[in-house]
Scaffold this motif. Structure first.
Motif, PDB file in Angstrom:
ATOM      1  N   SER A  34       0.520  -0.771  -0.109  1.00  0.00           N
ATOM      2  CA  SER A  34      -0.051   0.206   0.115  1.00  0.00           C
ATOM      3  C   SER A  34       0.815   1.200  -0.527  1.00  0.00           C
ATOM      4  O   SER A  34       1.937   0.691   1.175  1.00  0.00           O
ATOM      5  N   ILE A  39      -2.935   4.445  -3.492  1.00  0.00           N
ATOM      6  CA  ILE A  39      -4.199   5.081  -2.675  1.00  0.00           C
ATOM      7  C   ILE A  39      -5.286   6.176  -3.702  1.00  0.00           C
ATOM      8  O   ILE A  39      -5.987   6.097  -3.926  1.00  0.00           O
ATOM      9  N   PHE A  40      -4.039   7.760  -3.069  1.00  0.00           N
ATOM     10  CA  PHE A  40      -4.384   8.481  -4.162  1.00  0.00           C
ATOM     11  C   PHE A  40      -4.874   8.091  -5.876  1.00  0.00           C
ATOM     12  O   PHE A  40      -6.172   8.576  -6.253  1.00  0.00           O
ATOM     13  N   MET A  42      -6.140   5.341  -7.566  1.00  0.00           N
ATOM     14  CA  MET A  42      -7.724   4.357  -7.019  1.00  0.00           C
ATOM     15  C   MET A  42      -9.067   5.296  -6.506  1.00  0.00           C
ATOM     16  O   MET A  42      -9.921   5.274  -7.443  1.00  0.00           O
ATOM     17  N   ARG A  43      -8.635   5.958  -5.498  1.00  0.00           N
ATOM     18  CA  ARG A  43      -9.706   7.318  -5.231  1.00  0.00           C
ATOM     19  C   ARG A  43     -10.328   7.944  -6.683  1.00  0.00           C
ATOM     20  O   ARG A  43     -11.082   8.204  -6.671  1.00  0.00           O
ATOM     21  N   GLN A  44      -8.906   8.568  -7.170  1.00  0.00           N
ATOM     22  CA  GLN A  44      -9.494   9.546  -8.287  1.00  0.00           C
ATOM     23  C   GLN A  44     -10.004   8.864  -9.382  1.00  0.00           C
ATOM     24  O   GLN A  44     -10.590   8.959 -10.090  1.00  0.00           O
ATOM     25  N   PHE A  46     -12.286   5.850  -9.425  1.00  0.00           N
ATOM     26  CA  PHE A  46     -13.473   5.993  -8.856  1.00  0.00           C
ATOM     27  C   PHE A  46     -14.225   6.673  -8.941  1.00  0.00           C
ATOM     28  O   PHE A  46     -15.288   6.430  -8.568  1.00  0.00           O
ATOM     29  N   LEU A  47     -13.751   8.167  -8.343  1.00  0.00           N
ATOM     30  CA  LEU A  47     -14.520   9.204  -8.147  1.00  0.00           C
ATOM     31  C   LEU A  47     -15.030   9.617  -9.870  1.00  0.00           C
ATOM     32  O   LEU A  47     -15.925  10.206 -10.240  1.00  0.00           O
ATOM     33  N   THR A  48     -14.652   8.938 -10.939  1.00  0.00           N
ATOM     34  CA  THR A  48     -15.189   9.422 -12.009  1.00  0.00           C
ATOM     35  C   THR A  48     -15.774   7.977 -12.551  1.00  0.00           C
ATOM     36  O   THR A  48     -16.355   8.866 -13.288  1.00  0.00           O
ATOM     37  N   LYS A  51     -22.555   7.974 -10.501  1.00  0.00           N
ATOM     38  CA  LYS A  51     -23.189   7.188  -9.129  1.00  0.00           C
ATOM     39  C   LYS A  51     -24.411   6.503  -9.796  1.00  0.00           C
ATOM     40  O   LYS A  51     -25.100   5.663  -9.608  1.00  0.00           O
ATOM     41  N   SER A  76     -12.290  -0.787 -13.590  1.00  0.00           N
ATOM     42  CA  SER A  76     -10.774  -0.476 -13.567  1.00  0.00           C
ATOM     43  C   SER A  76      -9.856  -1.061 -13.759  1.00  0.00           C
ATOM     44  O   SER A  76      -8.629  -0.958 -12.712  1.00  0.00           O
TER      45      SER A  76
END
Length: 161
Positions: A34, A39-40, A42-44, A46-48, A51, A76
């Motif tokens: 990790s 982390i950054f 994957m977070r970014q 998933f934000l794209t 919903k 992803s």
């Protein structure tokens, strides 16, 4: 991400020592699983994802786990592929951490082995260069195999539409 790895290396070493993982494969692998960049990234990514996908899956009766497995993971793949290649290359080329947590020659990594070939009395440049070529081969194979995923992952957030 702004804190260099050298600043946290003592805390990581003390944690590995308290777990009795010195001179084991766990000490070489687990701390690199990790990273802040991973982390950054994957977070970014998933934000794209809209919903609307989750709402559509929920209306079809999918649980959150099913949504993750059947929708998010296939979407992803480029991000996971580029993160895997980047993590492999960064971990493969480490020198300081494996030198710190390993004591026996059997657990040393190839980068440490190449540096041990260089002695003050004599240096066999042919042997060192052969070792360097052998070290580069897994990196090249990882890059060639994952080149498509890497390019898709880097370009995934660059285009709108």
């Amino acid at each position: 991400m702004m804190i260099p790895g050298e600043a946290t290396i003592i805390a990581n070493y003390l944690t590995i020592r308290s777990l009795n993982w010195l001179d084991t494969y766990q000490a070489l692998i687990v701390p690199n699983l990790s990273t802040a960049l991973g982390i950054f990234l994957m977070r970014q990514f998933f934000l794209t994802i809209p919903k609307d996908y989750y709402e559509a899956a929920a209306m079809d009766g999918a649980s959150k786990f099913q949504f993750f497995i059947k929708v998010l993971l296939p979407l992803s793949r480029p991000a996971i592929g580029s993160l895997a290649i980047y993590s492999f290359l960064m971990t493969w080329n480490q020198y300081m951490w494996p030198l710190l947590v390993t004591n026996s020659d059997e657990m040393r990594t190839v980068q440490i082995g190449i540096s041990m070939l260089q002695m003050a009395e004599s240096q066999s440049f042919g042997l060192i260069m052969a070792g360097v070529v052998m070290i580069i081969i897994p990196s090249l194979v990882a890059f060639i195999v994952g080149q498509k995923q890497l390019i898709e992952g880097l370009g995934a957030g660059a285009l709108k539409g």
